[in-house]
Design a protein around this motif. Structure first.
Motif, PDB file in Angstrom:
ATOM      1  N   ASN B 165       0.815  -1.214  -0.186  1.00  0.00           N
ATOM      2  CA  ASN B 165       0.125   0.015   0.187  1.00  0.00           C
ATOM      3  C   ASN B 165       0.863   1.172   0.065  1.00  0.00           C
ATOM      4  N   THR B 206      -5.857  -7.549  -2.628  1.00  0.00           N
ATOM      5  CA  THR B 206      -5.520  -6.288  -1.751  1.00  0.00           C
ATOM      6  C   THR B 206      -4.286  -5.555  -1.870  1.00  0.00           C
ATOM      7  N   MET B 207      -4.284  -4.402  -1.167  1.00  0.00           N
ATOM      8  CA  MET B 207      -2.962  -3.466  -1.198  1.00  0.00           C
ATOM      9  C   MET B 207      -2.867  -3.267   0.260  1.00  0.00           C
ATOM     10  N   ASP B 208      -1.706  -3.907   0.913  1.00  0.00           N
ATOM     11  CA  ASP B 208      -1.511  -3.913   2.347  1.00  0.00           C
ATOM     12  C   ASP B 208       0.046  -4.064   2.622  1.00  0.00           C
TER      13      ASP B 208
END
Lengths: 279, 343, 321
Positions: B165, B206-208
């Protein structure tokens, strides 16, 4: 169902029955289960031998021993509790006073502004408060040479006030003042009337407000991250630092211990209170 | 209640007033969270009779914001490469001349004349690594050393991808995939990158930042990752492999530096010298799982680290790209791309 | 306190000229009490809360500094940027909805979370408030105990329950209700669930505080007048719970607007939230003025809603009294 038996004993049995609303008890239990499901998982994983907080392997007390050996995590936990206690006590006192001043009186000029000021810490995103407070505190530090954890406690007190204020105010609203009038008619001093009559009436509101303030302080990340000085790392900051490198079940162990500790404290006060009321 | 309040106010006030200056024999370190070896700190405390206070931050930017305001009370910080350059430019670091210190001879010559601190007048290497990605080779059996997997993934990886992220890591990977330069202000090229990212995003799950949990739990089969985290994830999911994409990947180095307004300047200098000792650098590496840039530290390092494919780069891999800080106009453009991507 | 009590009593007595002077004195005493009671909260927030706010206001009218911070030059760019996009491709100024849509997403999420928390929180608070007095505090404690653990850790635990191979999916498949996993994690539903969880006590506690004082003789009276349960709930209980409901909604809605840790972890982080977008301006985007401006716009919106609520509540109080 303790209340059911009690109901039969009281002459106001009909009224007691009426308190029931269909489905409410079920909803409340569902709510409790919802709240506790993740907590159960968390406790289970504190006994996981694996390094990961997401995969179960086998039972072990490893993370408890590591948590007891880890000075950093212990210091962070105590710092969190210390800040939360001071901030809660101050915020709840201030909020109680402010709630008394703004309820059950004729509307006074500036009431809207008072309301807006007290709720101000709620309204602006934390990061902005954090950055701006950082600038402000830095100026004070430069001017006075003061350092220390007091700054952090002060910042926490500020954002805890609205969380304590709103439940207390909600409690006081619509509360009649007949009892206080009666006390005054019986020549009670204002302080005695407050202590013996008003305060007990407000107690559930104060308890609710203090609890919320405590929880909010305990969970704060962003403001603490910006304000905290050397040695003032709280538990959430400690955990935040772990995200990129992988969170270990050590945190679960500490969380479980904290839950146990609070459970113990509350059970004790509850039991003591019962003994006293029986005596 | 009133008494309690007064008591607490006094407590709070006295806490504010506290100690105006820190006594000698102390050192306050501000490092990334969970990045400092406790044994190394204990050793330093014992050797020099100095009491160390350690706190963690979550990003270079948080640290910079605090340091810029001054009066943090910290002595030592550990900024990334580009952040060292920014902090030197902004006159926030003390010129402690590590290059004249006793242990400086241990510093790998490759890490002396770096663009962020040429000749090492302000800082020394702490840990360095790469930012690329990890793939489960049981799920995808083809050639993993290409950014194609992120931007045009094969069917088995679609919807099974985690990106960091992080604005820079994502946009830089896109620029490399298209063959364009970093810190790019070229509007046409950036438009192309925007289209690429928006198109590829549908395949990302996801972006994490929590890459280790994402990979070990099986939520994703590919994740953008740092090499040390990749090593930790592989320990729990052996089929994972760290990629060295042919289009290039990011290199980074965190560096130990002393703040200009450090309250314990002399102790801070002692710490800088201490950290250039091979044994101490190895302690850090064994804890944080990255390479350290100090010659001779290999002798003290965990053997599995010395042969880990995440640390030993293959000979045919491109050199890691240490990205310089971008000018504000470019950051503004990046910010727009990022907002559009995550709108 | 006493002043207020006497105050109310005086208003009940017929006002006579002789009393007017004494009443004025009492009024000013009431004012003094009020000032004394309000001073700690107002001063604390005024100094430690409003000063930073002023700093943010100043920042919002400056230019961004290199590598974060601000440059001391007046500019309204931060506010222009919020509504208009200086196109990265041809530098023309066009109306842009990127930021507005981020605002709307966060606001929508906050609204449905507030409604959800109210629907779960009300029965719970009512249930606790109707328990025997000795048990109430224990129940209250039971509701807040989970919040002694850190938000991040709780959220990770929730991930374990709702993920593809999580407890819910495994259970569903075991009892044969579903054949494959239902994708719950990294959806809007997961975010909603996580936010309700995080903010539930902020709804339950104020509701409890105002329901606890509910006078059940009124319920009894209503019943004697042949009101059914639903009517009792609507006509008697709900109006009395109103202050708690409003307090609870404020405490859930506003913090929820700025929340971003939960949406990121459970939603997968592919979409920006207001809180997140603003935080980014103070981090990697290095645009403090824009971050400050966006925060002030958000605050202005919230303030307007709050003032409307306060006004309508004040009206309600008057009509009650």
């Amino acid at each position: 169902m303790a209340d059911a038996t009690e109901t039969r004993k009281t002459p106001r049995a009909k009224a007691f029955d009426l308190r029931r609303q269909p489905g409410f008890a079920a909803a409340a239990w569902a709510c409790i289960i919802f709240l506790y499901a993740p907590i159960v998982v968390l406790i289970v994983f504190s006994f996981n031998d694996n390094r990961s907080v997401v995969r179960w392997t086998e039972f072990s007390l490893r993370w408890y021993t590591e948590a007891f050996a880890n000075e950093g995590i212990q210091k962070a936990t105590w710092m969190s509790l210390k800040v939360a206690f001071v901030a809660t006590a101050l915020a709840t006192t201030f909020a109680t006073m402010a709630a008394l001043a703004t309820t059950r009186v004729a509307r006074f000029r500036g009431q809207g502004i008072v309301f807006a000021i007290i709720n101000q810490p709620l309204m602006i995103p934390e990061i902005v408060t954090a950055v701006a407070t950082l600038s402000f505190f830095s100026l004070i530090k430069q001017a006075t040479g003061w350092q220390g954890v007091g700054f952090l406690m002060l910042a926490h007190t500020v954002f805890c006030i609205p969380f304590a204020f709103l439940p207390i105010r909600a409690r006081l609203q619509d509360m009649t003042i007949t009892l206080e009038q009666a006390a005054a008619d019986l020549y009670a001093t204002p302080w005695a009337a407050f202590r013996r009559v008003t305060l007990p009436l407000m107690a559930p509101g104060i308890l609710a407000g203090a609890t919320l303030a405590f929880v909010v302080s305990l969970d704060d990340v962003i403001i603490t991250l910006m304000i905290a000085g050397p040695g003032e790392t709280t538990l959430p900051i400690y955990i935040l630092g772990q995200i990129r490198r992988g969170i270990t079940p050590e945190i679960n162990a500490v969380s479980t211990l904290l839950l146990g500790l609070s459970l113990l404290l509350v059970s004790l006060t509850f039991l003591l209170g019962r003994k006293r009321s029986r005596a | 209640m009133k008494k309690v309040t007064i008591g607490l106010s006094v407590l709070a006030l006295s806490a504010v007033a506290g100690l105006p200056a820190l006594a000698a024999g102390k050192l306050n370190i501000y490092n990334w969270g969970n990045y400092t070896s406790p044994e190394m700190i204990e050793k330093f405390e014992a050797e020099h009779d100095i009491e160390v206070t350690l706190d963690g931050y979550d990003s270079n930017e948080t640290m910079l914001a605090k340091v810029k305001e001054g009066n943090t009370g910290y002595d030592i910080v550990v900024p990334g490469d580009y952040m060292i350059k920014i902090m030197i430019e902004q006159d926030l670091l003390a010129e402690v001349k590590p290059n004249e210190m006793e242990n400086f001879a241990n510093v790998d010559p490759n890490w002396v004349d770096v663009w962020w601190d040429p000749g090492r007048n302000y800082s020394i290497p702490y840990q360095w690594g790469t930012t690329s990605f990890t793939v489960d080779t049981e799920v995808f059996t083809g050639d993993i050393n290409t950014l194609e997997l992120l931007f045009n993934p094969p069917e088995e990886l679609q919807g099974r991808i985690n990106m960091l992220n992080d604005m820079n890591d994502v946009i830089n990977a896109g620029l490399r995939y298209l063959g364009y330069g970093r810190c790019n202000g070229n509007v046409d090229e950036l438009r192309e990158v925007t289209e690429l990212l928006v198109e590829a995003k549908q395949h990302w799950r996801t972006m994490d930042y929590s890459t280790i949990e994402k990979l070990t739990s099986g939520d994703v089969d590919l994740s953008q990752n740092w090499n040390g985290a990749a090593m930790r994830a592989r320990a729990q999911r052996p089929s994972l492999q760290y990629a060295y994409p042919k289009e290039g990947f990011t290199g980074w180095m965190d560096n130990v530096a002393v703040l200009k307004d450090a309250p314990n300047m002399e102790n801070a200098k002692l710490f800088i010298n201490f950290m250039m000792d091979p044994e101490n650098a190895a302690m850090t590496s064994n804890f944080a799982r990255y390479a350290n840039g100090i010659k001779g530290s290999e002798a003290f390092m965990d053997p599995e680290m010395l042969e880990a494919p995440e640390i030993l780069m293959p000979a045919d891999a491109p050199a890691p790209d240490f990205v310089k800080p971008c000018p504000q106009e470019v950051v503004d453009l990046y910010n727009k791309i990022w907002t559009r991507l995550k709108q | 306190m006493a002043d207020r009590i006497t105050d109310t009593r005086t208003t009940r007595q017929p006002a006579s000229d002789a009393l007017a002077g004494a009443r004025a004195a009492r009024d000013s005493a009431a004012k003094r009490t009020r000032v004394f009671l309000l001073a700690p909260a107002i001063l604390t927030i005024g100094i430690v809360g409003l000063m930073p706010l002023s700093i943010a206001l100043v920042y919002s009218f400056l230019e961004p500094g290199t590598y974060g911070g601000v440059t001391w030059a007046f500019s309204t760019d931060a506010y222009v940027q919020f509504l208009f996009d200086r196109d990265i491709f041809d530098d023309s100024l066009t109306f842009s909805t990127s930021y507005l849509s981020i605002f709307w997403r966060s606001a929508f999420l906050a609204i449905i979370t507030t409604i959800g928390a109210l629907l779960i929180g009300f029965p719970t608070a009512y249930f606790i408030a109707t328990k025997p007095p000795a048990q109430r505090n224990l129940w209250l404690f039971l509701v807040t105990l989970p919040f002694w653990t850190n938000l991040l850790i709780r959220t990770y635990a929730m991930l374990l329950i709702i993920r593809d191979e999580g407890f819910i999916n495994i259970t569903l498949q075991m009892i044969g209700l579903t054949s494959g996993p239902i994708e719950m994690l990294y959806t809007d539903g997961a975010v909603f669930l996580g936010l309700i969880y995080s903010f539930l006590p902020f709804m339950v506690l104020p509701l409890y505080a105002s329901l606890e004082k509910l006078d059940f003789r009124l319920v009894e009276a209503a019943h004697d007048l042949y009101a059914g349960r639903v009517q009792v709930l609507r006509r008697v209980i709900l109006p009395m719970a109103r202050p708690g409901m409003i307090a609870g909604c404020i405490l859930v809605f506003i913090p929820c607007l700025g929340a971003y840790i939960t949406p990121e972890l459970l939603g997968g982080g592919k979409k920006l939230m207001i809180g997140n977008m603003i935080a980014l301006q103070f981090g990697g985007s290095r645009n403090w003025p824009f971050g400050s401006a966006a925060a002030l716009i958000l605050m202005a919106m919230v303030l307007i809603v709050l003032l409307i609520v306060n006004r309508s509540r004040a009206d309600a109080e008057v009509s009650h009294g």
